[in-house]
Design a protein around this motif. Structure first.
Motif, mmCIF file in Angstrom:
data_model
loop_
_atom_site.group_PDB
_atom_site.id
_atom_site.type_symbol
_atom_site.label_atom_id
_atom_site.label_comp_id
_atom_site.label_asym_id
_atom_site.label_seq_id
_atom_site.Cartn_x
_atom_site.Cartn_y
_atom_site.Cartn_z
ATOM 1 N N ASN A 50 0.825 -1.209 0.000
ATOM 2 C CA ASN A 50 0.000 0.000 0.000
ATOM 3 C C ASN A 50 0.857 1.256 0.000
ATOM 4 N N MET A 70 -7.756 1.088 1.043
ATOM 5 C CA MET A 70 -6.940 1.378 2.223
ATOM 6 C C MET A 70 -7.815 1.749 3.410
ATOM 7 N N ILE A 87 -0.174 1.954 6.255
ATOM 8 C CA ILE A 87 -1.364 2.312 5.476
ATOM 9 C C ILE A 87 -1.845 3.705 5.848
#
Length: 288
Positions: A50, A70, A87
């Motif tokens: 991510n 996310m 994240i």
């Protein structure tokens, strides 16, 4: 990495993410992003995937699919704190680009709170190490004056120091463009040599010991490959050891990089550092 991915039939998220990281390093960005998306299909809470994908693309809409994924991922009850922090940083960057500055800051804040808590012991060690270095400097200053001479015909280092995000990379690129300078990037060599030769307890100090720091530093593989008169070492943390380096390498040069405090602190605060070497970086008070 390709072999590992192939042997696991594209079903191992770690192998795919490692391949994507290597591809991004080589400038193969389209292939890298493709493998990152495959990684997230397998493991939506994969922090590195991510974060890397967020840093590689430009966001224009708050409804971007990756932003939505996310936001869902950080709500998972099974996600580990380190992955969640990554994240949050990735979301902070993405939301900031689409103009949602309030939520961007909240994500940066959440990510920094996690990292600051996880690195509390490292920060305590950092503070104690700083005290030991100050004591060491005091002891060395009290030693009989005995200036060291330059060692052999070794090239001279140019130490480019400062806080992270203070411009050390840009300054090195400018200086390394000179015909007499070899750019060596961030070298771990000085801190390793310090810990090898200098005891932080007691007063057994001498020019010979600091000279040992210089000899080991100049004998590292990257430095011995230097064929020019000077070489750069832009490891920011080297500022802690400059008094040792300059006592044994008097021809060394030092460049201290400074930036306006507000943009510097903000740049540090919104950065997720790959190593644990900046334990102060996730708290504005500690950065100060």
């Amino acid at each position: 990495f390709r072999c590992a991915v192939k042997k696991t039939n594209n079903l191992n998220g770690e192998y795919l993410c490692n391949l994507a990281w290597a591809q991004s390093t080589l400038g193969q960005f389209d292939e890298s992003k493709k493998n990152l998306r495959k990684t997230l299909e397998i493991c939506p809470t994969h922090g590195d995937a991510n974060l890397l994908l967020s840093n590689m693309q430009k966001y224009v809409s708050p409804t971007d699919q990756h932003i939505t994924l996310m936001q869902e991922a950080i709500l998972s009850e099974e996600i580990k704190s380190e992955e969640k922090a990554k994240i949050h940083f990735a979301l902070g960057k993405a939301l900031g680009e689409v103009g949602d500055t309030d939520n961007a800051f909240e994500n940066y804040k959440s990510g920094n709170l996690i990292k600051d808590a996880n690195l509390s012991s490292e920060h305590n060690q950092w503070i104690e190490h700083g005290r030991q270095l100050i004591n060491l400097y005091t002891l060395m200053s009290a030693c009989p004056a005995s200036k060291a001479s330059e060692i052999n015909d070794s090239p001279s280092p140019i130490f480019i120091c400062g806080l992270p995000r203070s411009g050390t990379t840009l300054i090195e690129q400018i200086i390394a463009s000179h015909d007499d300078v070899d750019g060596c990037g961030e070298l771990q060599a000085l801190s390793e040599a310090v810990f090898e030769h200098i005891k932080f307890a007691g007063s057994d100090l001498s020019i010979e010991k600091s000279r040992g720091v210089a000899l080991q530093y100049l004998a590292t593989d990257r430095v011995t490959d230097v064929k020019k008169r000077y070489f750069t070492d832009k490891m920011p943390i080297n500022y802690r050891y400059l008094f040792l380096a300059l006592s044994s390498m008097p021809n060394a040069k030092v460049i201290w990089c400074r930036r306006d405090r507000i943009p510097l602190y903000w740049s540090i605060y919104k950065s997720f550092f790959a190593t644990r070497g900046n334990p102060f970086a996730y708290n504005f008070k500690k950065i100060e």
